[in-house]
Structure formats: structure tokens, C-alpha cells
Design a protein around this motif. Structure first.
Motif, mmCIF file in Angstrom:
data_model
loop_
_atom_site.group_PDB
_atom_site.id
_atom_site.type_symbol
_atom_site.label_atom_id
_atom_site.label_comp_id
_atom_site.label_asym_id
_atom_site.label_seq_id
_atom_site.Cartn_x
_atom_site.Cartn_y
_atom_site.Cartn_z
ATOM 1 N N GLY A 1 0.793 -1.229 0.000
ATOM 2 C CA GLY A 1 0.000 0.000 0.000
ATOM 3 C C GLY A 1 0.817 1.267 0.000
ATOM 4 N N GLU A 2 2.102 1.182 0.362
ATOM 5 C CA GLU A 2 2.934 2.393 0.322
ATOM 6 C C GLU A 2 4.374 1.974 0.084
ATOM 7 N N PRO A 3 5.144 2.827 -0.593
ATOM 8 C CA PRO A 3 6.546 2.483 -0.789
ATOM 9 C C PRO A 3 7.300 2.551 0.542
ATOM 10 N N CYS A 4 8.383 1.803 0.625
ATOM 11 C CA CYS A 4 9.250 1.895 1.796
ATOM 12 C C CYS A 4 10.582 2.490 1.338
ATOM 13 N N ILE A 5 10.971 3.570 1.983
ATOM 14 C CA ILE A 5 12.251 4.219 1.675
ATOM 15 C C ILE A 5 13.197 3.917 2.831
ATOM 16 N N ALA A 6 14.350 3.319 2.516
ATOM 17 C CA ALA A 6 15.261 2.902 3.594
ATOM 18 C C ALA A 6 16.708 3.003 3.143
ATOM 19 N N LEU A 7 17.576 3.229 4.125
ATOM 20 C CA LEU A 7 19.017 3.122 3.889
ATOM 21 C C LEU A 7 19.387 1.654 4.087
ATOM 22 N N VAL A 8 20.063 1.066 3.111
ATOM 23 C CA VAL A 8 20.507 -0.320 3.231
ATOM 24 C C VAL A 8 22.026 -0.350 3.062
ATOM 25 N N VAL A 9 22.715 -0.744 4.121
ATOM 26 C CA VAL A 9 24.171 -0.830 4.115
ATOM 27 C C VAL A 9 24.560 -2.297 4.226
ATOM 28 N N ASN A 10 25.391 -2.768 3.314
ATOM 29 C CA ASN A 10 25.899 -4.141 3.369
ATOM 30 C C ASN A 10 27.420 -4.107 3.388
ATOM 31 N N GLU A 11 27.995 -4.711 4.424
ATOM 32 C CA GLU A 11 29.460 -4.739 4.507
ATOM 33 C C GLU A 11 30.021 -6.025 3.912
ATOM 34 N N GLY A 12 29.181 -6.801 3.301
ATOM 35 C CA GLY A 12 29.601 -7.989 2.576
ATOM 36 C C GLY A 12 28.540 -8.278 1.548
ATOM 37 N N LYS A 13 28.780 -9.277 0.703
ATOM 38 C CA LYS A 13 27.814 -9.556 -0.362
ATOM 39 C C LYS A 13 26.584 -10.274 0.189
ATOM 40 N N LEU A 14 25.429 -9.992 -0.433
ATOM 41 C CA LEU A 14 24.217 -10.726 -0.100
ATOM 42 C C LEU A 14 24.353 -12.150 -0.607
ATOM 43 N N ARG A 15 23.775 -13.095 0.141
ATOM 44 C CA ARG A 15 23.793 -14.491 -0.293
ATOM 45 C C ARG A 15 22.357 -14.982 -0.402
ATOM 46 N N PRO A 16 21.779 -14.866 -1.612
ATOM 47 C CA PRO A 16 20.394 -15.328 -1.766
ATOM 48 C C PRO A 16 20.288 -16.825 -1.512
ATOM 49 N N LEU A 17 19.209 -17.243 -0.869
ATOM 50 C CA LEU A 17 19.040 -18.648 -0.506
ATOM 51 C C LEU A 17 17.902 -19.297 -1.270
ATOM 52 N N THR A 18 17.352 -18.569 -2.230
ATOM 53 C CA THR A 18 16.287 -19.142 -3.055
ATOM 54 C C THR A 18 16.632 -18.885 -4.525
ATOM 55 N N LEU A 19 16.027 -19.678 -5.395
ATOM 56 C CA LEU A 19 16.265 -19.490 -6.833
ATOM 57 C C LEU A 19 15.807 -18.093 -7.254
ATOM 58 N N ARG A 20 14.631 -17.686 -6.740
ATOM 59 C CA ARG A 20 14.110 -16.375 -7.112
ATOM 60 C C ARG A 20 15.075 -15.270 -6.650
ATOM 61 N N GLY A 21 15.628 -15.452 -5.484
ATOM 62 C CA GLY A 21 16.579 -14.470 -4.967
ATOM 63 C C GLY A 21 17.825 -14.387 -5.824
ATOM 64 N N ARG A 22 18.312 -15.566 -6.269
ATOM 65 C CA ARG A 22 19.519 -15.565 -7.110
ATOM 66 C C ARG A 22 19.237 -14.877 -8.443
ATOM 67 N N LEU A 23 18.055 -15.136 -8.984
ATOM 68 C CA LEU A 23 17.681 -14.484 -10.245
ATOM 69 C C LEU A 23 17.597 -12.963 -10.070
ATOM 70 N N LEU A 24 16.967 -12.535 -8.971
ATOM 71 C CA LEU A 24 16.813 -11.094 -8.750
ATOM 72 C C LEU A 24 18.166 -10.436 -8.550
ATOM 73 N N LEU A 25 19.066 -11.137 -7.824
ATOM 74 C CA LEU A 25 20.388 -10.565 -7.591
ATOM 75 C C LEU A 25 21.151 -10.435 -8.913
ATOM 76 N N ALA A 26 21.024 -11.485 -9.756
ATOM 77 C CA ALA A 26 21.688 -11.440 -11.059
ATOM 78 C C ALA A 26 21.122 -10.278 -11.882
ATOM 79 N N LEU A 27 19.802 -10.121 -11.855
ATOM 80 C CA LEU A 27 19.159 -9.023 -12.592
ATOM 81 C C LEU A 27 19.648 -7.672 -12.088
ATOM 82 N N SER A 28 19.796 -7.562 -10.767
ATOM 83 C CA SER A 28 20.138 -6.264 -10.178
ATOM 84 C C SER A 28 21.541 -5.836 -10.582
ATOM 85 N N ARG A 29 22.361 -6.803 -10.992
ATOM 86 C CA ARG A 29 23.747 -6.465 -11.361
ATOM 87 C C ARG A 29 23.915 -6.285 -12.856
ATOM 88 N N SER A 30 22.864 -6.599 -13.610
ATOM 89 C CA SER A 30 23.012 -6.530 -15.061
ATOM 90 C C SER A 30 22.892 -5.094 -15.549
#
Ligand SMILES: [Zn+2]
Length: 232
Positions: free
Chosen positions: A203-232
Motif C-alpha cells: 500500500g505504500e513504498p518503503c524508503i530505507a538506507l541499506v548498508v551491506n558490509e559484505g555480499k548478499l547471499r540469496p538462498l532461493t532461486l528467485r533471490g539468485r535471479l533477482l540478484l543477477a538481474l540487479s547487477r546486469s
């Protein structure tokens, strides 16, 4: 214009642990972690009061010099500030730092606005439903982004290669498995091994600061696909 206490927004429910505030005050936090903690402190009267008290204690110790005792009562007076009525100095100062026009609706705290690149003029598309503004970081392994999650967008189950800090400014992120909700000012700190799935409240967008001091490790196929997409 100052708001009356009755109109203050609800105080954050998820805080920086005391040892994290100590490191922050001592200047021992990493830069990306400091940014996240500064953003939380700017929106959290309780952590702002504790930060001021810790700074006062640190000042007393430095003023006493090596091998000398603290002035009588100095520790007590510094600690007494913890019980003083909370006041969010940083929230007040936020009004003096102007965010770019396309971001003014989100009430970004001053530390975040100051960290925006000078050229920030629009969101960058990441994946459907997710847009971002990359914030400069000094460490090559870390990323810091202001992210806009569309309402109802899910970030699939993932682990972290290093600490992750999320500070919400507008809207909310939910972690259904743990029944947690992170709203304005709340900080979520996750370490390696602490996996989670997040969802922006529908119902509403969420605006947030996201800080990662290491790489994300997706644990689902959908997550891996989204991560790959996000880097393309
Ligand atoms: Zn807090």
C-alpha cells in the motif's frame, strides 16, 4: 516551528545495541555502519540521549588525562543525562539540510542527506519494484544505498557476507517469520548467519538506507535471479 509532544511521531522500536553506540561514539565503527547508526540516532530520541551521555563520559575521561581520576561527580552527571527528557537534536537539524526536491517527501535525516552524491537527481532502476540511489562508501566490500521498495515487494530469503544495516525512513519493512515490523527510524542489524526475508508493507513504498558490509547471499532461486538481474 516546533511540534508539540502530542504530535511527535512514534519513537523507533528497534535500536542500536549499547556496544554499537559505544563503538560509534568512540569512532570505532566502520564508515558505512556509522552512517546507518547516525541516521537511526537522528530519528531516535532514546539513542540520541544515550549517545550524548556516552560522549560526555568520554569527554570526562579525556579531560581527566592519563593516570588521573575523574572529577568528582562527573561520571554521575554524565550518566544522569540518560534520564533527562529525550530530545532529538538531529531531527531538529534535519530541517536545515535540504534534500533534493524528488526526495523531500520522505523526511530523510540530515546524515543521510549529507551523504547523497551531489549529482543525485533521480532513482536508478534496480529490479521491478526496487529503485536505488548509490551512496559513496570508502570500503570496496561495502555498499550503501538509499532504496525505494514498492509496496508489497518481497526481498527473498537471504544471508549476508558481512553485517547489514537497514534504517527505515518512510513506509515499513516486515519480517514475517519473526513477526517484526520496522517503521520510521527503526534500525535492523543482521550479521552473517542471520538470514531473513523482508517485505515492504503493501500500500505504500518503503524508503530505507541499506548498508551491506559484505555480499548478499540469496538462498532461493528467485533471490539468485533477482540478484543477477540487479547487477546486469
Ligand atoms: Zn534507538
Amino acid at each position: 516551528m516546533r511540534s508539540s509532544p502530542r504530535t511527535l511521531p512514534p519513537a523507533p522500536a528497534h535500536h542500536v545495541p549499547e556496544e554499537g553506540l559505544l563503538e560509534y561514539v568512540a569512532g570505532a565503527s566502520t564508515d558505512p555502519a556509522s552512517l546507518a547508526i547516525a541516521c537511526h540516532v537522528a530519528l531516535c530520541p532514546a539513542c540520541a540521549a544515550e549517545t550524548s551521555a556516552l560522549e560526555a563520559v568520554g569527554g570526562s575521561i579525556l579531560a581527566a588525562g592519563p593516570g588521573r581520576d575523574l572529577a568528582p561527580g562527573s561520571l554521575e552527571s554524565a550518566l544522569a543525562q540518560l534520564d533527562a527528557p529525550p530530545q532529538s537534536k538531529a531531527e531538529a537539524s534535519a530541517a536545515r539540510v535540504a534534500a533534493p526536491a524528488f526526495l523531500t517527501a520522505f523526511g530523510l535525516p540530515a546524515p543521510l542527506v549529507r551523504s547523497l552524491p551531489a549529482a543525485a537527481a533521480a532513482w536508478r532502476f534496480v529490479i521491478p519494484g526496487v529503485r536505488a540511489i548509490d551512496l559513496p562508501v570508502t570500503s570496496t566490500d561495502a555498499t550503501a544505498r538509499l532504496i525505494s521498495f514498492g509496496g508489497g515487494v518481497t526481498i527473498p530469503l537471504h544471508d549476508h557476507g558481512g553485517p547489514e544495516y537497514v534504517v527505515v525512513f518512510s513506509g515499513a519493512l516486515e519480517e514475517k517469520a519473526e513477526g517484526k515490523r520496522f517503521g520510521r527510524g527503526d534500525i535492523s542489524i543482521r550479521l552473517t548467519g542471520e538470514r531473513h526475508e523482508q517485505r515492504a508493507t503493501p500500500g505504500e513504498p518503503c524508503i530505507a538506507l541499506v548498508v551491506n558490509e559484505g555480499k548478499l547471499r540469496p538462498l532461493t532461486l528467485r533471490g539468485r535471479l533477482l540478484l543477477a538481474l540487479s547487477r546486469s
